[in-house]
Scaffold this motif. Sequence first.
Motif, mmCIF file in Angstrom:
data_model
loop_
_atom_site.group_PDB
_atom_site.id
_atom_site.type_symbol
_atom_site.label_atom_id
_atom_site.label_comp_id
_atom_site.label_asym_id
_atom_site.label_seq_id
_atom_site.Cartn_x
_atom_site.Cartn_y
_atom_site.Cartn_z
ATOM 1 N N LEU A 60 0.842 -1.198 0.000
ATOM 2 C CA LEU A 60 0.000 0.000 0.000
ATOM 3 C C LEU A 60 0.874 1.244 0.000
ATOM 4 O O LEU A 60 2.024 1.207 0.440
ATOM 5 N N LEU A 61 0.318 2.367 -0.465
ATOM 6 C CA LEU A 61 1.055 3.621 -0.393
ATOM 7 C C LEU A 61 1.154 4.078 1.051
ATOM 8 O O LEU A 61 2.189 4.572 1.481
ATOM 9 N N SER A 62 0.054 3.922 1.805
ATOM 10 C CA SER A 62 0.073 4.276 3.225
ATOM 11 C C SER A 62 -1.130 3.672 3.939
ATOM 12 O O SER A 62 -2.118 3.287 3.313
ATOM 13 N N THR A 64 -4.332 4.094 1.644
ATOM 14 C CA THR A 64 -4.151 4.707 0.334
ATOM 15 C C THR A 64 -3.443 3.686 -0.543
ATOM 16 O O THR A 64 -2.384 3.172 -0.180
ATOM 17 N N GLN A 65 -4.079 3.374 -1.681
ATOM 18 C CA GLN A 65 -3.541 2.418 -2.637
ATOM 19 C C GLN A 65 -3.241 3.149 -3.939
ATOM 20 O O GLN A 65 -3.698 4.258 -4.159
ATOM 21 N N ALA A 66 -2.519 2.484 -4.835
ATOM 22 C CA ALA A 66 -2.278 3.020 -6.173
ATOM 23 C C ALA A 66 -3.341 2.454 -7.103
ATOM 24 O O ALA A 66 -3.574 1.246 -7.130
ATOM 25 N N CYS A 67 -3.985 3.322 -7.877
ATOM 26 C CA CYS A 67 -4.972 2.907 -8.872
ATOM 27 C C CYS A 67 -4.275 1.995 -9.881
ATOM 28 O O CYS A 67 -3.177 2.307 -10.344
ATOM 29 N N VAL A 68 -4.885 0.860 -10.224
ATOM 30 C CA VAL A 68 -4.258 -0.083 -11.147
ATOM 31 C C VAL A 68 -4.189 0.444 -12.578
ATOM 32 O O VAL A 68 -3.417 -0.067 -13.387
ATOM 33 N N GLU A 123 -2.359 6.585 -9.723
ATOM 34 C CA GLU A 123 -2.591 7.710 -8.819
ATOM 35 C C GLU A 123 -3.048 7.191 -7.464
ATOM 36 O O GLU A 123 -3.655 6.129 -7.368
ATOM 37 N N PRO A 124 -2.770 7.954 -6.395
ATOM 38 C CA PRO A 124 -3.221 7.543 -5.068
ATOM 39 C C PRO A 124 -4.751 7.460 -4.996
ATOM 40 O O PRO A 124 -5.455 8.288 -5.577
ATOM 41 N N LEU A 125 -5.224 6.446 -4.300
ATOM 42 C CA LEU A 125 -6.656 6.210 -4.168
ATOM 43 C C LEU A 125 -6.954 5.867 -2.713
ATOM 44 O O LEU A 125 -6.450 4.868 -2.188
ATOM 45 N N ALA A 126 -7.755 6.691 -2.057
ATOM 46 C CA ALA A 126 -8.124 6.445 -0.658
ATOM 47 C C ALA A 126 -9.175 5.344 -0.600
ATOM 48 O O ALA A 126 -10.062 5.271 -1.444
ATOM 49 N N ALA A 127 -9.053 4.483 0.389
ATOM 50 C CA ALA A 127 -10.013 3.384 0.559
ATOM 51 C C ALA A 127 -10.199 3.118 2.050
ATOM 52 O O ALA A 127 -9.379 3.499 2.875
ATOM 53 N N ARG A 185 -9.384 0.854 -8.381
ATOM 54 C CA ARG A 185 -9.461 1.663 -9.598
ATOM 55 C C ARG A 185 -10.270 2.919 -9.327
ATOM 56 O O ARG A 185 -11.372 2.839 -8.775
ATOM 57 N N LYS A 186 -9.737 4.060 -9.733
ATOM 58 C CA LYS A 186 -10.476 5.314 -9.602
ATOM 59 C C LYS A 186 -11.734 5.233 -10.443
ATOM 60 O O LYS A 186 -11.767 4.547 -11.466
ATOM 61 N N GLU A 187 -12.753 5.925 -10.017
ATOM 62 C CA GLU A 187 -14.075 5.865 -10.651
ATOM 63 C C GLU A 187 -14.029 6.051 -12.175
ATOM 64 O O GLU A 187 -14.562 5.257 -12.917
ATOM 65 N N ALA A 188 -13.382 7.084 -12.652
ATOM 66 C CA ALA A 188 -13.398 7.401 -14.087
ATOM 67 C C ALA A 188 -12.148 6.911 -14.824
ATOM 68 O O ALA A 188 -11.943 7.251 -15.986
ATOM 69 N N ALA A 189 -11.319 6.117 -14.196
ATOM 70 C CA ALA A 189 -10.073 5.676 -14.821
ATOM 71 C C ALA A 189 -10.355 4.724 -15.978
ATOM 72 O O ALA A 189 -11.079 3.750 -15.838
ATOM 73 N N ARG A 190 -9.759 5.002 -17.114
ATOM 74 C CA ARG A 190 -9.903 4.170 -18.311
ATOM 75 C C ARG A 190 -8.521 3.954 -18.913
ATOM 76 O O ARG A 190 -7.691 4.843 -18.938
ATOM 77 N N LEU A 191 -8.314 2.773 -19.447
ATOM 78 C CA LEU A 191 -7.073 2.471 -20.139
ATOM 79 C C LEU A 191 -7.297 2.753 -21.612
ATOM 80 O O LEU A 191 -8.122 2.096 -22.250
#
Length: 185
Positions: A45-47, A76-80, A84-88, A152-158
Amino acid sequence: MTDPHAERSPVSRSLEVARLPAKGETVTIEADAAQRAALADAHGLLSVERFSAELIARPWKRGGVRVTGHLAAEITQACVVTLEPLAARVEEEIAALFVPEDSRLSRPTAQSGEMVVEAEGEDVPETFTGGRIDLGALAEEFFALGIDPYPRKEAARLEIPAGGEDGGGEAGPLFAQLRKLREKG
């Protein structure tokens, strides 16, 4: 968790089973900054901003222990996708049974050599040695189970370019070789 050779949990809290009162004992775990940093490192995890658990250990059957409680953590994790940091938030209900390693409850039944496990029933008891159970390690196990393995962040798209992965109009040399093999066969 109960293996004496296993690596110690950053939030280790040992419970001496022989001294467990008949009415049970409440154990509160609140991780400090160093423990949270060690948890973040151990679980990729990031933190870890907060990690707390409130557990109740009660005697169960002959020499066993039933542990129930609740775990809450903010991480806080990294979005796959974007990294970017992602709070959970991790919220888990904890329930476990422990028996001494020499208990008949930890062995398969004598007639069939099998242990009967009901899908909706309680878990099979875990064994412990040395008269101690690490409640912090138990809380960490439930923490690990509650972490989203693919955050995964809500709007994240590859985004993949329209012409394939390399962005060109052709499929690439690998597909050209495969096309040749198909034409030969």
